[in-house]
Design an enzyme around this catalytic site. Structure first.
Site, short mmCIF file in Angstrom:
data_model
loop_
_atom_site.label_atom_id
_atom_site.label_comp_id
_atom_site.label_asym_id
_atom_site.label_seq_id
_atom_site.Cartn_x
_atom_site.Cartn_y
_atom_site.Cartn_z
N PHE A 223 2.28 -51.68 27.43
CA PHE A 223 3.19 -51.91 26.31
C PHE A 223 4.57 -52.31 26.87
CE2 PHE A 223 0.26 -48.42 25.34
CZ PHE A 223 -0.43 -48.92 24.25
N ASP A 244 1.11 -56.48 27.43
CA ASP A 244 1.58 -56.37 26.05
C ASP A 244 0.69 -57.24 25.17
OD1 ASP A 244 4.45 -55.23 24.82
OD2 ASP A 244 3.43 -56.69 23.55
N ASN A 271 -4.62 -56.38 24.89
CA ASN A 271 -4.66 -55.14 24.13
C ASN A 271 -4.81 -54.01 25.14
OD1 ASN A 271 -6.08 -52.80 22.91
ND2 ASN A 271 -6.05 -54.04 21.05
N ASP A 292 4.13 -46.62 27.41
CA ASP A 292 5.28 -46.58 26.48
C ASP A 292 4.89 -47.29 25.18
OD1 ASP A 292 7.80 -46.23 25.41
OD2 ASP A 292 8.62 -48.02 26.40
N CYS A 332 7.48 -42.15 21.07
CA CYS A 332 8.70 -42.26 20.27
C CYS A 332 8.44 -41.82 18.84
CB CYS A 332 9.25 -43.69 20.31
SG CYS A 332 8.10 -44.96 19.72
#
Length: 389
Positions: A223, A244, A271, A292, A332
């Site tokens: 990511f 990504d 992916n 991340d 996050c």
């Protein structure tokens, strides 16, 4: 004109007096005198002063407290509150020229975000209350900071909960479509009006640097977005691969690699869930892996599915790590607590038949301060872990 008064229940008043800045609509007894966006006087049902707040007639968060004092909320008040926020960032410009100047509730300015990207400021007014103050805020930002330009990135979903339009565009000056920023010696190209969030993920700034200090060998950055983790790790690693799902992000990361003359980094569109399975099938091994991902848990109801997603990528990453290898894993998602995140990692480690040490716990950068009493201001968790024999 007399200031409108909003009356709240005892529960709402107690919540405010305990330090939280939000009072929910279910704890509002009477708001008949208030209009959306107004600065209101808040009292409990016995008439005792609780504070002053921004009022929303649409959101479930009806009141966002500005102060517990009986003081004038005027131009001078907003100026002083902004200056205090700026002063708390003193010295950060020696590390980076892109960081958060105002972190909403974390800086006692609820629903207001101001990010600095070199000489361009990006503004978000995320409630009816800060939207009503937008012209004044722009005026004060120009007066205090003399930016080249100010743009708004009010194209976020939370605005819809306030009954506000989605907007992105210039508010002052002439902002470039693309510009260069520097963070801890790494250079990036960002687009203030087109990038993720307000142009970049400023909250991971210090974690990018930490990853660069600990990474080694062959590294995988999952990511990757604009390549920030990958480019920081490139300084200490033999080779870094960034993944990504967005080709636009991959192209941006490649341009950033060129900007930094990083020849030992490659980026590819993939992916991550599929790519990790493919690496496992190919018996690939890495010395450092970064996870991340975007927020898997957007709300409490999505937590079970999010936990499964986090566990899958962490399990597969652990299977790909060499003994002694390092995993830098992040979430996050506010609803994914630190305890839940560690429990997920423990479950992934057990399934991977790996022994894992947590060697450091990290969170969002210093320019995203966590306000005690408002747990929502803490959302980013980052674990630095090591696989041991």
């Amino acid at each position: 004109m007399q200031q409108p008064v909003v009356i709240v229940t005892r529960r709402g008043a107690d919540r405010a007096r305990a330090g939280h800045l939000w009072i929910y609509r279910s704890d509002v007894s009477d708001a008949s005198a208030a209009i959306g966006g107004a600065v209101v006087r808040v009292t409990d049902e016995r008439g005792r002063f609780t504070g002053q707040a921004l009022y929303s007639d649409r959101s479930e968060i009806a009141l966002r407290l500005l102060t517990w004092r009986d003081e004038a909320i005027d131009r001078a008040w907003w100026q002083a509150r902004l200056r205090s926020s700026f002063a708390r960032r003193a010295g950060l410009e020696r590390e980076a020229d892109a960081f958060r100047l105002v972190y909403a509730e974390g800086d006692l300015l609820p629903s207001l975000i101001v990010d600095r990207y070199a000489d361009v400021l990006v503004l978000q007014t995320l409630s009816q209350g800060t939207e009503a103050q937008k012209s004044l805020l722009v005026e004060l930002l120009v007066e205090e900071l003399q930016p080249r330009a100010i743009v708004e990135r009010n194209d976020v979903r939370v605005r819809r909960l306030e009954g506000l339009e989605m907007r992105a565009g210039p508010l002052y000056g002439d902002a470039p479509a693309e510009m260069e920023i520097a963070q801890h010696g790494t250079r990036f190209l960002i687009a203030p009006l087109a990038g993720q969030k307000t142009g970049a993920f400023l909250d991971q700034r210090e974690n990018h640097t930490a990853a660069g200090h600990i990474a080694r060998g062959r590294a995988l950055d999952c990511f990757t977005f604009n390549g920030a983790f990958a480019l920081n790790m490139a300084r200490t690693c033999e080779h870094v691969t960034g993944l990504d799902i967005s080709m636009e992000a991959v192209n941006a990361a490649r341009r950033n690699a060129e900007l930094n003359n990083a020849s030992n980094v490659e980026f590819r569109e993939a992916n991550v869930f599929d790519a990790l399975r493919e690496y496992e099938d190919a018996h690939a091994r890495f010395d450092t892996i970064v996870l991340d991902p975007p927020a898997f848990a957007k709300n409490r109801a999505s937590l079970p599915a999010a936990a499964r997603g986090y566990k899958e990528i962490n399990l597969r990453a652990l299977k790909l790590l060499e003994p002694g290898g390092t995993l830098i894993t992040c979430t996050c998602s506010y609803h994914m607590t630190e305890q839940m995140f560690q429990e997920m990692l423990a479950a992934a480690a057990a399934d991977a038949h790996a022994r894992v040490q947590i060697i450091e716990k990290r969170t969002q950068a210093r320019d995203h301060p966590v306000l005690v009493g408002v747990p929502e201001t803490l959302y980013l968790k980052c674990l630095l872990a090591r696989v041991v024999d």
